[in-house]
Scaffold this active site. Structure first.
Site, PDB file in Angstrom:
ATOM      1  N   GLN A 117       0.877  -1.184   0.000  1.00  0.00           N
ATOM      2  CA  GLN A 117       0.000   0.000   0.000  1.00  0.00           C
ATOM      3  C   GLN A 117       0.912   1.231   0.000  1.00  0.00           C
ATOM      4  O   GLN A 117       1.153   1.837   1.030  1.00  0.00           O
ATOM      5  CB  GLN A 117      -0.891  -0.014   1.233  1.00  0.00           C
ATOM      6  CG  GLN A 117      -1.857  -1.205   1.262  1.00  0.00           C
ATOM      7  CD  GLN A 117      -2.623  -1.276   2.570  1.00  0.00           C
ATOM      8  OE1 GLN A 117      -3.178  -0.302   3.024  1.00  0.00           O
ATOM      9  NE2 GLN A 117      -2.632  -2.454   3.187  1.00  0.00           N
ATOM     10  N   ASP A 138       9.112 -12.750  -9.078  1.00  0.00           N
ATOM     11  CA  ASP A 138       8.219 -11.770  -8.435  1.00  0.00           C
ATOM     12  C   ASP A 138       8.783 -11.419  -7.065  1.00  0.00           C
ATOM     13  O   ASP A 138       9.623 -12.147  -6.528  1.00  0.00           O
ATOM     14  CB  ASP A 138       6.802 -12.359  -8.295  1.00  0.00           C
ATOM     15  CG  ASP A 138       5.733 -11.268  -8.274  1.00  0.00           C
ATOM     16  OD1 ASP A 138       6.102 -10.068  -8.262  1.00  0.00           O
ATOM     17  OD2 ASP A 138       4.545 -11.604  -8.276  1.00  0.00           O
ATOM     18  N   THR A 197      -0.793 -15.325  -1.794  1.00  0.00           N
ATOM     19  CA  THR A 197      -1.701 -16.473  -1.963  1.00  0.00           C
ATOM     20  C   THR A 197      -1.253 -17.370  -3.116  1.00  0.00           C
ATOM     21  O   THR A 197      -1.847 -18.417  -3.346  1.00  0.00           O
ATOM     22  CB  THR A 197      -3.126 -15.992  -2.275  1.00  0.00           C
ATOM     23  OG1 THR A 197      -3.089 -15.305  -3.537  1.00  0.00           O
ATOM     24  CG2 THR A 197      -3.648 -15.061  -1.206  1.00  0.00           C
ATOM     25  N   LYS A 254      -1.179  -8.309 -16.041  1.00  0.00           N
ATOM     26  CA  LYS A 254      -2.037  -8.907 -15.003  1.00  0.00           C
ATOM     27  C   LYS A 254      -3.100  -7.918 -14.548  1.00  0.00           C
ATOM     28  O   LYS A 254      -2.828  -6.736 -14.409  1.00  0.00           O
ATOM     29  CB  LYS A 254      -1.172  -9.318 -13.806  1.00  0.00           C
ATOM     30  CG  LYS A 254      -1.945  -9.882 -12.634  1.00  0.00           C
ATOM     31  CD  LYS A 254      -1.070 -10.112 -11.403  1.00  0.00           C
ATOM     32  CE  LYS A 254      -0.984  -8.877 -10.535  1.00  0.00           C
ATOM     33  NZ  LYS A 254      -0.233  -9.113  -9.280  1.00  0.00           N
TER      34      LYS A 254
HETATM   35  C1  R5P Z   1       1.852  -7.561  -6.526  1.00  0.00           C
HETATM   36  O1  R5P Z   1       1.899  -6.617  -7.293  1.00  0.00           O
HETATM   37  C2  R5P Z   1       3.056  -8.286  -6.019  1.00  0.00           C
HETATM   38  O2  R5P Z   1       4.197  -7.970  -6.750  1.00  0.00           O
HETATM   39  C3  R5P Z   1       2.827  -9.770  -6.033  1.00  0.00           C
HETATM   40  O3  R5P Z   1       2.638 -10.185  -7.376  1.00  0.00           O
HETATM   41  C4  R5P Z   1       1.623 -10.132  -5.215  1.00  0.00           C
HETATM   42  O4  R5P Z   1       1.686  -9.550  -3.951  1.00  0.00           O
HETATM   43  C5  R5P Z   1       1.502 -11.626  -5.073  1.00  0.00           C
HETATM   44  O5  R5P Z   1       0.311 -11.906  -4.412  1.00  0.00           O
HETATM   45  P1  R5P Z   1      -0.439 -13.271  -4.667  1.00  0.00           P
HETATM   46  O6  R5P Z   1       0.573 -14.349  -4.483  1.00  0.00           O
HETATM   47  O7  R5P Z   1      -1.513 -13.302  -3.600  1.00  0.00           O
HETATM   48  O8  R5P Z   1      -1.021 -13.213  -6.044  1.00  0.00           O
END
Ligand code: R5P
Length: 321
Positions: free
Chosen positions: A99, A220, A225, A194
């Site tokens: 955030q 990433d 999750t 995405k």
């Molecule tokens: C979002 O922009 C972050 O870089 C990650 O891609 C995200 O926090 C991953 O969250 P989740 O595993 O819940 O999709």
């Protein structure tokens, strides 16, 4: 002039990482007493003198995140009131960083709130790994060192002689990191578009670039999750990737993440140890690379007033990126 003594303090969030660092530096962890009162309040006492010392607090903001944050603030407060010479916070995973701006009206900017709390408690320096957005550094008016995780993955791929690799950024936010990783490995990259229909839901609407017949490395910052990275893996498999490897710095692994990772088309999941990964969340294809050697070198250099830039040799290789 007598040099301040270096002391290492482990928060309760990630004792394994603290112990590794302590072993590498051959400096024992300073004993502390951490307790929770019946009503949930946290108590921290530093059990030995720290007056005038150069103290490094190693503590990640991992689950339960709010307790971890409060424990960190209380530890800093205890150190400040005990007249520590310098309070350096090593927080490999700095929660609330996602955030970092108001995306819609009446939202908070918790990354800034956390920065104000940590600095307000009395930290003199903060260090972290792979912030969700680089600009969060500017929320701090104290020295802030932002380390990156991807060179650890690059070393792994080079050491294991991977060929025909392409780096995939699972969303636009991961583009810069992906580009630097691709440059360091001298391989091409692709980007995925995405969308998030709702919190904790991810949908890939398009892939920019070609992955057919390639070993695709999806990098990433966070696996929370597991929705983003496993959806990316699914789409890339459909597009003809020969092998898919997932890499992420912060393995939060909430809720369905372990099953999603197990069931997705990736052959391997490479993670860093910025947060502890409990046994019940580990799956066979996971491999965890430790940041302890890098963080130990960083602590030494900060303590002796040496350059950190000299340590990060890859920065010269990606200078134009
Ligand atoms: C979002 O922009 C972050 O870089 C990650 O891609 C995200 O926090 C991953 O969250 P989740 O595993 O819940 O999709």
């Amino acid at each position: 002039m007598v040099m301040a003594k270096l002391q290492l303090i482990s928060g309760s969030a990630h004792p394994v990482l603290s112990q590794k660092i302590s072993k590498l530096l051959e400096i024992p962890l300073t004993p502390t007493k951490t307790e929770t009162f019946a009503d949930g309040e946290i108590y921290v006492r530093i059990k030995q003198k720290v007056r005038g010392d150069d103290v490094f607090v190693i503590h990640s903001l991992t689950r339960p995140v709010n307790e971890a944050l409060m424990e960190l603030l209380i530890t800093i407060d205890a150190l400040r009131r005990a007249s520590a010479g310098r309070i350096n916070v090593i927080c490999p995973y700095l929660a609330y960083s996602r955030q970092d701006r108001k995306a819609t009206s009446r939202e908070p900017i918790t990354a800034k709130l956390v920065a104000s709390l940590i600095a307000g408690a009395g930290a003199d320096r903060v260090m972290t790994v792979d912030l969700h957005a680089d600009q969060i550094q500017g929320f701090y008016d104290i020295p802030f060192d932002h380390f990156v995780g991807y060179p650890q993955f690059v070393n792994y791929f080079k050491a294991n002689n991977y060929k025909n690799v392409v780096i995939a950024a699972p969303d636009v936010g991961a583009f810069g990191r992906g580009r630097r990783m691709a440059k360091l490995m001298d391989v091409p990259m692709v980007v995925m578009d995405k969308r998030r229909p709702n919190h904790n839901e991810a949908e890939v609407v398009r892939v920019i670039g070609d992955v057919a017949g390639k070993v695709v490395v999806i990098n990433d910052d966070i696996i929370d999750t597991g929705g983003t990275i496993t959806e990316a893996a699914r789409v890339l498999a459909e597009q003809g990737a020969k092998e898919i490897i997932l890499c992420a710095t912060h393995a939060l692994l909430s809720g369905p993440a372990p099953e999603r990772l197990r069931d997705c088309p990736a052959s391997k999941v490479l993670l860093l140890d910025t947060v502890p990964i409990p046994e019940e969340k580990r799956i066979e294809k996971m491999e965890v690379l430790s940041l302890a050697p890098m963080l130990s070198r960083v602590i030494k250099r900060i303590h002796y007033g040496d350059s950190l830039g000299e340590l990060f040799t890859w920065e010269r290789e990606i200078a134009s990126c």
